[in-house]
Design an enzyme around this catalytic site. Sequence first.
Site, PDB file in Angstrom:
ATOM      1  N   THR A 154       0.828  -1.206   0.000  1.00 13.85           N
ATOM      2  CA  THR A 154       0.000   0.000   0.000  1.00 13.85           C
ATOM      3  C   THR A 154       0.865   1.258   0.000  1.00 13.85           C
ATOM      4  O   THR A 154       1.975   1.265   0.548  1.00 13.85           O
ATOM      5  CB  THR A 154      -0.913   0.022   1.244  1.00 13.85           C
ATOM      6  OG1 THR A 154      -1.596   1.279   1.298  1.00 13.85           O
ATOM      7  CG2 THR A 154      -0.141  -0.161   2.544  1.00 13.85           C
TER       8      THR A 154
ATOM      9  N   TYR B  16      -3.762  -1.661  10.149  1.00 12.29           N
ATOM     10  CA  TYR B  16      -3.677  -2.327   8.836  1.00 12.29           C
ATOM     11  C   TYR B  16      -2.419  -1.887   8.073  1.00 12.29           C
ATOM     12  O   TYR B  16      -1.637  -2.722   7.593  1.00 12.29           O
ATOM     13  CB  TYR B  16      -4.934  -2.014   7.995  1.00 12.29           C
ATOM     14  CG  TYR B  16      -4.655  -2.086   6.520  1.00 12.29           C
ATOM     15  CD1 TYR B  16      -4.412  -3.314   5.897  1.00 12.29           C
ATOM     16  CD2 TYR B  16      -4.554  -0.929   5.733  1.00 12.29           C
ATOM     17  CE1 TYR B  16      -4.102  -3.378   4.547  1.00 12.29           C
ATOM     18  CE2 TYR B  16      -4.251  -0.992   4.393  1.00 12.29           C
ATOM     19  CZ  TYR B  16      -4.019  -2.218   3.797  1.00 12.29           C
ATOM     20  OH  TYR B  16      -3.692  -2.282   2.474  1.00 12.29           O
ATOM     21  N   HIS B  17      -2.221  -0.570   7.968  1.00 16.87           N
ATOM     22  CA  HIS B  17      -1.048  -0.101   7.217  1.00 16.87           C
ATOM     23  C   HIS B  17       0.248  -0.566   7.890  1.00 16.87           C
ATOM     24  O   HIS B  17       1.240  -0.860   7.226  1.00 16.87           O
ATOM     25  CB  HIS B  17      -1.068   1.431   7.095  1.00 16.87           C
ATOM     26  CG  HIS B  17      -2.102   1.942   6.124  1.00 16.87           C
ATOM     27  ND1 HIS B  17      -3.315   2.461   6.532  1.00 16.87           N
ATOM     28  CD2 HIS B  17      -2.115   2.011   4.767  1.00 16.87           C
ATOM     29  CE1 HIS B  17      -4.016   2.837   5.459  1.00 16.87           C
ATOM     30  NE2 HIS B  17      -3.316   2.576   4.374  1.00 16.87           N
TER      31      HIS B  17
ATOM     32  N   SER C  51      -2.373   3.362  10.374  1.00 24.53           N
ATOM     33  CA  SER C  51      -3.394   2.494  10.990  1.00 24.53           C
ATOM     34  C   SER C  51      -2.733   1.148  11.261  1.00 24.53           C
ATOM     35  O   SER C  51      -1.650   0.861  10.733  1.00 24.53           O
ATOM     36  CB  SER C  51      -4.584   2.290  10.038  1.00 24.53           C
ATOM     37  OG  SER C  51      -4.209   1.427   8.966  1.00 24.53           O
TER      38      SER C  51
ATOM     39  N   LYS D 246       1.481  -3.845   6.714  1.00 23.46           N
ATOM     40  CA  LYS D 246       2.139  -3.824   5.397  1.00 23.46           C
ATOM     41  C   LYS D 246       3.605  -3.391   5.528  1.00 23.46           C
ATOM     42  O   LYS D 246       4.444  -3.768   4.720  1.00 23.46           O
ATOM     43  CB  LYS D 246       1.398  -2.885   4.448  1.00 23.46           C
ATOM     44  CG  LYS D 246      -0.023  -3.317   4.136  1.00 23.46           C
ATOM     45  CD  LYS D 246      -0.074  -4.457   3.146  1.00 23.46           C
ATOM     46  CE  LYS D 246      -1.493  -4.818   2.786  1.00 23.46           C
ATOM     47  NZ  LYS D 246      -1.624  -5.862   1.786  1.00 23.46           N
TER      48      LYS D 246
END
Length: 420
Positions: free
Chosen positions: A145, A189-190, A187, A193
């Site tokens: 991302t 989620y990020h 976040s 990554k």
Amino acid sequence: MKILVLGGDGFCGWPTALHLSNKGHDITIVDNLSRRQIDVLLEVQSLTPIQPMSTRLKVWEELTGKKINFVYLDIRQEYDKLVQLLNKVKPNAIVHFAEQRAAPYSMKTPGTKRYTVDNNVNGTHNLLSAIVEAGLDTHVVHLGTMGVYGYGWLGNAPIPEGYVRVKVETPEGEVDREILHPANPGSVYHMTKTIDQLMFAFYAKNDEIRITDLHQGIVWGTQTPETIMDERLINRFDYDGDYGTVLNRFLMQATLGHPLTVHGSGGQTRAFINIRDTVRCIELAIKNPPKRGERPTIFNQVTEVFRVKELAELISNMTGAEIRHYPNPRYEADENDLKVENEQFKSLGLKPTTLSKGLLEEVQDIAKKYIDSVDPSKILATSQWRNTVTKLRSYDSASGLSSRSKQNVTGLKSVKNNNR
Ligand code: NAD
Ligand code: USQ
């Protein structure tokens, strides 16, 4: 080529599997259908009527004569099955989409934070470890991302493709080095990554796995030339406050007559790509693998950059929709500039699909067709980046969710435990 598409039932994975199958590749989709299960738990559905996997595959074979295999497998929890699958298929390439991908969902509760980390970090690590165990020389194409970079670091300097040149003062004088761009996730989620990136760097160095990491921007649109062939092949369209992304959400909201939900000032600048370019970029990445022993190749998979308020104005001008500014549930900069380098895909032949009235109208036509399936109560984003405990209590009582089935897929069991 023999290609595994991990997460091939999802928004990016399904059209990619069809695109690659159409190009003559031998495709096996691997998915644990967790994304569909999360919809059940959030009590929301894709705006479009997505079909069960068996129907999708049957229709594709009937229309094209091409067979896609499907393996129901959780890459986080079923490591041995994953190794067996790699030994059996011996794929030339593995496209890895199989992660929990919504930032708001990852910030919803302690349970969803932990689920996102467990699922994404362990899933990616299982894949890398399984490739080593199976002794395969395959190419991993992972969907990362733009959020790993944090949307701008040095003013207006464009974000490079993965690596940045630095000068380091040493006792022997100044030394030039190229290092991974500093990670700055916004976040949980990020954050997963950014951890993926480190695992890739290690396995590329230690085991010489060939890896391409695609730092993708926000994907918009729904259909591709393949998914449009039959209504039963239609791609998913997320509009809810957790999984819906900004441009598709605005288009759905304008269709419904709901105000466009701009968070804060709308000065947030983000990178975007149309789903038709996503599938082309993945094909280009597969065709251009790094060599064994090379560091991971990183491409910025983006075509355009917009401010949220610019998008709202564009859609408002096109449709007459009201623009409304809501308190931002996220902890993010209210205003940022963003420039992104994306020369590599262009040099490999990508002709970017840019945002045009025609394409926006195409998405709006889909929204119009299925607008009756919208649940307006699911539109506003409710996941707060901060004050988790207060928010958690209201989420738990408002949702009325208490089923035991939450525990494995989403970590929602710990929501209840944390609320006691
Ligand atoms: P999605 O949630 O629609 O698809 C992900 C798929 O992976 C789902 O079908 C899910 O069931 C499956 N999956 C998740 N965990 C799994 C596991 N442990 N084992 C097996 N299958 C599992 O998401 P998407 O929008 O298609 O995104 C795909 C990838 O692209 C993600 O990694 C995401 O981070 C990345 N990405 C997406 C966007 C976007 O705007 N959609 C933008 C940039 C990057
Ligand atoms: N936003 C609004 N109103 C909305 C929805 C979002 O103003 O109704 C704002 C958000 O506050 C944020 C921006 O729009 O500033 C983007 O939000 P988003 O939900 O469209 O995208 P994001 O959370 O960043 O995540 C999506 C995908 C994720 C992918 C990421 C790429 O869900 O999988 O990694 O885009 S990127 O944004 O480049 O990091």
